[in-house]
Design a protein around this motif. Structure first.
Motif, PDB file in Angstrom:
ATOM      1  N   ASP A  19       0.822  -1.207   0.000  1.00 14.25           N
ATOM      2  CA  ASP A  19       0.000   0.000   0.000  1.00 14.25           C
ATOM      3  C   ASP A  19       0.857   1.259   0.000  1.00 14.25           C
ATOM      4  O   ASP A  19       0.410   2.311  -0.395  1.00 14.25           O
ATOM      5  N   ARG A  20       2.079   1.172   0.503  1.00 15.80           N
ATOM      6  CA  ARG A  20       2.943   2.337   0.600  1.00 15.80           C
ATOM      7  C   ARG A  20       3.764   2.571  -0.662  1.00 15.80           C
ATOM      8  O   ARG A  20       4.539   3.510  -0.732  1.00 15.80           O
ATOM      9  N   ARG A  21       3.592   1.724  -1.666  1.00 16.12           N
ATOM     10  CA  ARG A  21       4.347   1.889  -2.917  1.00 16.12           C
ATOM     11  C   ARG A  21       3.628   2.776  -3.924  1.00 16.12           C
ATOM     12  O   ARG A  21       4.212   3.227  -4.879  1.00 16.12           O
ATOM     13  N   LYS A  22       2.339   3.015  -3.719  1.00 14.62           N
ATOM     14  CA  LYS A  22       1.547   3.814  -4.664  1.00 14.62           C
ATOM     15  C   LYS A  22       1.395   5.233  -4.131  1.00 14.62           C
ATOM     16  O   LYS A  22       0.955   5.444  -3.003  1.00 14.62           O
ATOM     17  N   LEU A  23       1.765   6.196  -4.973  1.00 15.96           N
ATOM     18  CA  LEU A  23       1.689   7.601  -4.586  1.00 15.96           C
ATOM     19  C   LEU A  23       0.590   8.314  -5.359  1.00 15.96           C
ATOM     20  O   LEU A  23       0.352   8.038  -6.528  1.00 15.96           O
ATOM     21  N   PHE A  24      -0.038   9.249  -4.683  1.00 22.61           N
ATOM     22  CA  PHE A  24      -1.033  10.136  -5.266  1.00 22.61           C
ATOM     23  C   PHE A  24      -0.323  11.453  -5.530  1.00 22.61           C
ATOM     24  O   PHE A  24       0.331  11.998  -4.638  1.00 22.61           O
ATOM     25  N   ARG A  46      12.498   1.998  -9.624  1.00 19.63           N
ATOM     26  CA  ARG A  46      11.750   1.345 -10.712  1.00 19.63           C
ATOM     27  C   ARG A  46      10.249   1.576 -10.544  1.00 19.63           C
ATOM     28  O   ARG A  46       9.665   1.262  -9.508  1.00 19.63           O
ATOM     29  N   LEU A  47       9.644   2.138 -11.590  1.00 18.41           N
ATOM     30  CA  LEU A  47       8.207   2.411 -11.587  1.00 18.41           C
ATOM     31  C   LEU A  47       7.450   1.205 -12.123  1.00 18.41           C
ATOM     32  O   LEU A  47       7.881   0.560 -13.073  1.00 18.41           O
ATOM     33  N   THR A  48       6.304   0.914 -11.524  1.00 17.38           N
ATOM     34  CA  THR A  48       5.452  -0.164 -12.026  1.00 17.38           C
ATOM     35  C   THR A  48       4.165   0.380 -12.639  1.00 17.38           C
ATOM     36  O   THR A  48       3.481  -0.317 -13.361  1.00 17.38           O
ATOM     37  N   SER A  61      -6.909  15.965 -18.716  1.00 21.13           N
ATOM     38  CA  SER A  61      -6.380  15.683 -17.390  1.00 21.13           C
ATOM     39  C   SER A  61      -7.289  16.264 -16.321  1.00 21.13           C
ATOM     40  O   SER A  61      -7.877  17.330 -16.502  1.00 21.13           O
ATOM     41  N   ARG A  62      -7.362  15.570 -15.196  1.00 23.96           N
ATOM     42  CA  ARG A  62      -8.131  16.074 -14.057  1.00 23.96           C
ATOM     43  C   ARG A  62      -7.221  16.749 -13.038  1.00 23.96           C
ATOM     44  O   ARG A  62      -7.665  17.146 -11.961  1.00 23.96           O
ATOM     45  N   GLY A  63      -5.919  16.848 -13.352  1.00 21.91           N
ATOM     46  CA  GLY A  63      -4.998  17.565 -12.477  1.00 21.91           C
ATOM     47  C   GLY A  63      -4.355  16.717 -11.392  1.00 21.91           C
ATOM     48  O   GLY A  63      -3.755  17.250 -10.466  1.00 21.91           O
ATOM     49  N   TYR A  64      -4.504  15.405 -11.504  1.00 19.38           N
ATOM     50  CA  TYR A  64      -3.832  14.525 -10.548  1.00 19.38           C
ATOM     51  C   TYR A  64      -3.491  13.207 -11.222  1.00 19.38           C
ATOM     52  O   TYR A  64      -3.955  12.911 -12.320  1.00 19.38           O
ATOM     53  N   GLY A  65      -2.656  12.424 -10.554  1.00 14.71           N
ATOM     54  CA  GLY A  65      -2.261  11.143 -11.111  1.00 14.71           C
ATOM     55  C   GLY A  65      -1.747  10.216 -10.028  1.00 14.71           C
ATOM     56  O   GLY A  65      -1.771  10.548  -8.834  1.00 14.71           O
ATOM     57  N   PHE A  66      -1.282   9.043 -10.459  1.00 13.73           N
ATOM     58  CA  PHE A  66      -0.773   8.027  -9.549  1.00 13.73           C
ATOM     59  C   PHE A  66       0.526   7.474 -10.103  1.00 13.73           C
ATOM     60  O   PHE A  66       0.664   7.283 -11.308  1.00 13.73           O
ATOM     61  N   VAL A  67       1.455   7.214  -9.201  1.00 11.54           N
ATOM     62  CA  VAL A  67       2.737   6.625  -9.565  1.00 11.54           C
ATOM     63  C   VAL A  67       2.995   5.497  -8.576  1.00 11.54           C
ATOM     64  O   VAL A  67       2.865   5.701  -7.363  1.00 11.54           O
ATOM     65  N   SER A  68       3.332   4.310  -9.081  1.00 11.71           N
ATOM     66  CA  SER A  68       3.646   3.181  -8.204  1.00 11.71           C
ATOM     67  C   SER A  68       5.079   2.751  -8.421  1.00 11.71           C
ATOM     68  O   SER A  68       5.561   2.703  -9.552  1.00 11.71           O
ATOM     69  N   PHE A  69       5.731   2.413  -7.320  1.00 13.96           N
ATOM     70  CA  PHE A  69       7.114   1.954  -7.336  1.00 13.96           C
ATOM     71  C   PHE A  69       7.170   0.473  -6.991  1.00 13.96           C
ATOM     72  O   PHE A  69       6.286  -0.059  -6.304  1.00 13.96           O
ATOM     73  N   ALA A  70       8.237  -0.188  -7.418  1.00 14.69           N
ATOM     74  CA  ALA A  70       8.454  -1.583  -7.061  1.00 14.69           C
ATOM     75  C   ALA A  70       8.824  -1.700  -5.586  1.00 14.69           C
ATOM     76  O   ALA A  70       8.536  -2.711  -4.951  1.00 14.69           O
ATOM     77  N   ALA A  72       8.827   0.203  -1.636  1.00 10.44           N
ATOM     78  CA  ALA A  72       8.218   1.235  -0.795  1.00 10.44           C
ATOM     79  C   ALA A  72       9.216   2.306  -0.373  1.00 10.44           C
ATOM     80  O   ALA A  72       8.851   3.472  -0.224  1.00 10.44           O
ATOM     81  N   SER A  73      10.475   1.945  -0.169  1.00 12.37           N
ATOM     82  CA  SER A  73      11.453   2.955   0.258  1.00 12.37           C
ATOM     83  C   SER A  73      11.726   3.954  -0.866  1.00 12.37           C
ATOM     84  O   SER A  73      11.971   5.133  -0.611  1.00 12.37           O
ATOM     85  N   ASP A  74      11.657   3.503  -2.134  1.00 10.64           N
ATOM     86  CA  ASP A  74      11.810   4.419  -3.263  1.00 10.64           C
ATOM     87  C   ASP A  74      10.627   5.390  -3.318  1.00 10.64           C
ATOM     88  O   ASP A  74      10.796   6.580  -3.571  1.00 10.64           O
TER      89      ASP A  74
END
Length: 124
Positions: A19-24, A46-48, A61-70, A72-74
């Motif tokens: 859950d901590r790997r996905k950023l808003f 590394r992005l997933t 665009s709605r002005g937001y997005g999501f980025v997930s990493f392989a 959590a520390s990254d």
């Protein structure tokens, strides 16, 4: 009675690492693309997933997005370093993504629209 560790009540439960790997990513300029997000976040690990939210009706665009990493520390490092960073003229906000649900509104199954005022037949 149950024994409680001192200070345990004040600590919030840790979220699972997945859950901590996905950023808003919020407050994005409407012209930021997925490629822009990838370029911004890739130096941290590394992005997933890298996605800009778009309107179903217009595709804009709605002005937001999501980025997930392989890892959590990254994700944590990117969150610390990029919050407040100016991207295309706007200071973006980066935080760990919260699960959907219970947001209220009409999409929420618990939502109940306000009832109409009761009417009484008029004596005409």
């Amino acid at each position: 009675p149950r024994e409680v560790e001192a200070g345990a009540a004040s600590r919030s439960p840790r979220r699972p690492e997945s859950d901590r790997r996905k950023l808003f990513v919020a407050s994005l300029s409407f012209d930021v693309t997925e490629g822009d997000l990838q370029e911004l976040f890739a130096p941290f690990g590394r992005l997933t997933e890298c996605r800009v939210a778009t309107s179903r009706e217009t595709g804009r665009s709605r002005g937001y997005g999501f980025v997930s990493f392989a890892d959590a520390s990254d994700a944590a490092a990117a969150c610390r370093e990029l919050t407040g960073r100016e991207v295309r003229g706007r200071a973006c906000r980066v935080e760990v993504s919260q699960p959907r649900g219970g947001r209220g509104g009409r999409a929420d199954p618990a939502y109940s629209p306000p009832s109409a005022p009761a009417t009484t037949p008029s004596a005409a």
